[in-house]
Design an enzyme around this catalytic site. Structure first.
Site, PDB file in Angstrom:
ATOM      1  N   TYR A 206       0.820  -1.211   0.000  1.00 32.04           N
ATOM      2  CA  TYR A 206       0.000   0.000   0.000  1.00 32.04           C
ATOM      3  C   TYR A 206       0.852   1.258   0.000  1.00 32.04           C
ATOM      4  CZ  TYR A 206      -3.085  -3.702   1.662  1.00 32.04           C
ATOM      5  OH  TYR A 206      -3.748  -4.898   1.799  1.00 32.04           O
TER       6      TYR A 206
ATOM      7  N   TYR B 100     -14.030  -7.002   3.843  1.00 34.80           N
ATOM      8  CA  TYR B 100     -12.694  -7.132   3.236  1.00 34.80           C
ATOM      9  C   TYR B 100     -12.268  -8.586   3.360  1.00 34.80           C
ATOM     10  CZ  TYR B 100      -7.639  -6.969   2.670  1.00 34.80           C
ATOM     11  OH  TYR B 100      -6.362  -7.213   2.241  1.00 34.80           O
TER      12      TYR B 100
ATOM     13  N   ASP C 255     -15.121 -16.078   7.010  1.00 38.64           N
ATOM     14  CA  ASP C 255     -13.724 -15.628   6.908  1.00 38.64           C
ATOM     15  C   ASP C 255     -13.216 -15.236   8.299  1.00 38.64           C
ATOM     16  OD1 ASP C 255     -11.361 -14.289   6.534  1.00 38.64           O
ATOM     17  OD2 ASP C 255     -12.121 -12.861   5.052  1.00 38.64           O
TER      18      ASP C 255
ATOM     19  N   LYS D  17      -3.411 -15.998   9.226  1.00 38.97           N
ATOM     20  CA  LYS D  17      -2.772 -15.020  10.111  1.00 38.97           C
ATOM     21  C   LYS D  17      -2.220 -15.649  11.387  1.00 38.97           C
ATOM     22  CE  LYS D  17      -4.985 -10.729   8.500  1.00 38.97           C
ATOM     23  NZ  LYS D  17      -3.810 -10.052   7.959  1.00 38.97           N
TER      24      LYS D  17
END
Length: 429
Positions: A17, A144, A245, A274
Site C-alpha cells: 500500500y 474485506y 472468513d 494469520k
C-alpha cells in the site's frame, strides 16, 4: 542495517500500500522479542499491531522457535501432491479438535487471500458437480477478504483499497452493512436488505461469504451476532453454503476462539490464517464439510482443481500445531479479558474527544474512529518517537496487540493515541 541499506530499500523495494515515487517512511527493525520491536538505533518500541493480527504470543516465542528448529532438522519442505507428512497430519488433527465436528475436510493453503480463493472455487465446483452454473456470491458492504482478484471481488467495491479495480472484477451482490452494533439492541429490520437479495437471487448464488462479527479493513465495524445468526438461517433455508472468513478474527482475538461462536452457528466453509502459526510464517486453511468435499470429488473433474506449491509446508504445519497447543492451554482467555478491560478503561473516555467519531472495543481489538482522515506519515513518526508501533489507516487508529502484552505497555499504547488526538497536524481537514 546502515543508511546505504535504507537508501537501497527506498529506491528498489515496494512496500504494501505504498508508492515507489513518494513512499511512506519505513522504520528499520533489526530484531524482535516479546512485545517489542528493536530499531537499528537500539530503541525498543511496543508493538500494538501483532504484525497485522498474527503474532499473538509475541516475537521469538521459545516454544514456537523450538518447533521450527525441530522440524527443519527433518525437512523444511516437500510437495503435497501425492505426498503427506507427520506435520500436516498433526496440524489437521489439531484443527479437527478445535473446530465443529461438521467441518472435517481440510485444504491447507499458503496465505489468507488464497484461503478465500479456495473457498470460492470450492463453492463454484460444488454447484458445477450438482449440474448448476452458479457464479454469484452474496456478501455485505464494508467487508474485506484479501487482495487477490477473486477475494477483492467480494470486498466492498466502494472501499478505497479496491476501487481502482472495480471495472475489472466479477460483479457480486452486496447487502447493506449491518447497523445494529455488537452489545446493543437487535432490530429485525437490519437483515431486510440481505433477506431480499438472497430471496431474489437464490438460484444464482454460489455461496454467501462474511467476516464474522468484526469487519476488518472495510472499517473495523463490530456488528450484532443476531445478524450472523439470521444469515445462517437464510443460508440453510435456501440451501446456500456459508463461507466464514476468520482469517483476522480467529484464534481468540475477539474473546471467542472463533468469532462466529458469538452467533452460535457453524459455517459450511471456514477460512483461517494469520494467527494460525502465531505469526511465525505464512499458512492458511480452508475447512469444509464432507458433503461439499464429496460432492466436488464426485463432479466432472473428480477432484478439487487447486494446488499451491507450498501448501502443507512442513515447517509451517509444525509451528501451527505448537501454536494451537499453546492456545489449548486456555491462558489466552484471561489474556484477552485483561486486554479488553484495559482498552475499555483507557479508550472509551476518548469518545468525548472533538476529533473522535466512535470508540469500539471487543476482545483484544480497540478502535478509535476519527472524524477526519489521518496523516499517516506524521502520526507514525510521532508514535515511533514515543516508543510505540501503531499503523492507522484512513480515519482509524486501532490496536490489536499481542496477547502477552503487560498492563503498563497496553496503557502506554492508549496514552500515546490520546496524546496524538490533540495534535491538529496529524489530521487532514
Amino acid at each position: 542495517m546502515n543508511q546505504s541499506d535504507l537508501n537501497f530499500d527506498f529506491k528498489h523495494i515496494w512496500h504494501p500500500y505504498s508508492s515507489m515515487i513518494n513512499p511512506l517512511p519505513c522504520y528499520p527493525i533489526i530484531s524482535a522479542k516479546g512485545i517489542h520491536l528493536k530499531l537499528n538505533n537500539g530503541k525498543k518500541i511496543i508493538d500494538g499491531m501483532s504484525s497485522w493480527w498474527s503474532v499473538i504470543h509475541g516475537y521469538n516465542n521459545a516454544r514456537l522457535n523450538k518447533s521450527l528448529k525441530d522440524q527443519i532438522k527433518k525437512m523444511s519442505h516437500v510437495m503435497f501432491g501425492g505426498i503427506t507428512h507427520p506435520s500436516a497430519i498433526l496440524l489437521c488433527r489439531k484443527l479437527i479438535e478445535i473446530t465443529p465436528k461438521k467441518l472435517e475436510c481440510i485444504f491447507l493453503c499458503d496465505s489468507g487471500s488464497v484461503a478465500i480463493e479456495v473457498a470460492m472455487k470450492m463453492s463454484l465446483q460444488y454447484w458445477q458437480a450438482l449440474g448448476e452454473k452458479r457464479c454469484t456470491f452474496l456478501t455485505i458492504r464494508n467487508g474485506y477478504h484479501g487482495d487477490t482478484f477473486f477475494a477483492m471481488s467480494v470486498s466492498d467495491p466502494a472501499n478505497s483499497i479496491h476501487s481502482l479495480y472495480s471495472t475489472l472484477l466479477p460483479t457480486h451482490l452486496f447487502a447493506n452493512a449491518p447497523k445494529c452494533v455488537f452489545g446493543e439492541t437487535w432490530n429485525e429490520k437490519d437483515i431486510y436488505s440481505f433477506d431480499i437479495l438472497i430471496k431474489e437471487n437464490k438460484s444464482d448464488i454460489a455461496a454467501v461469504i462474511m467476516e464474522p462479527i468484526v469487519q476488518g479493513v472495510g472499517g473495523m465495524k463490530f456488528y450484532h451476532p443476531k445478524y450472523l445468526e439470521k444469515v445462517r438461517y437464510l443460508c440453510n433455508h435456501y440451501k446456500i453454503p456459508l463461507i466464514i472468513d476468520e482469517i483476522a478474527t480467529g484464534f481468540g482475538r475477539t474473546g471467542k476462539l472463533f468469532a462466529y461462536e458469538y452467533a452460535n452457528i457453524i459455517p459450511d466453509i471456514l477460512c483461517i490464517g494469520k494467527a494460525l502459526t502465531g505469526g511465525m510464517m505464512s499458512l492458511s486453511a480452508t475447512i469444509t464439510t464432507k458433503n461439499i468435499a464429496h460432492t466436488i470429488s464426485n463432479g466432472k473433474a473428480n477432484c478439487f482443481m487447486h494446488g499451491p506449491t507450498f501448501m502443507g509446508n512442513p515447517l509451517a504445519c509444525a509451528v501451527a500445531t505448537e501454536n494451537i497447543s499453546i492456545l489449548q492451554e486456555k491462558k489466552w482467555k484471561k489474556q484477552i479479558f485483561n486486554i479488553e478491560s484495559i482498552l475499555k478503561l483507557k479508550l472509551l473516555p476518548l469518545q468525548q474527544h472533538p476529533k473522535v467519531l466512535n470508540i469500539r472495543v471487543l476482545g483484544a481489538i480497540g478502535v478509535v474512529e476519527c472524524l477526519y482522515k489521518i496523516n499517516i506519515k506524521r502520526i507514525q513518526f510521532f508514535f515511533i518517537k514515543h516508543g510505540v508501533w501503531i499503523r492507522p489507516f484512513n480515519k482509524l487508529i486501532y490496536l490489536i496487540p499481542p496477547y502477552i502484552i503487560d498492563q503498563y505497555s497496553l496503557k502506554k499504547l492508549a496514552d500515546v493515541i490520546s496524546e496524538a488526538l490533540d495534535n491538529d497536524n496529524f489530521f487532514i481537514y
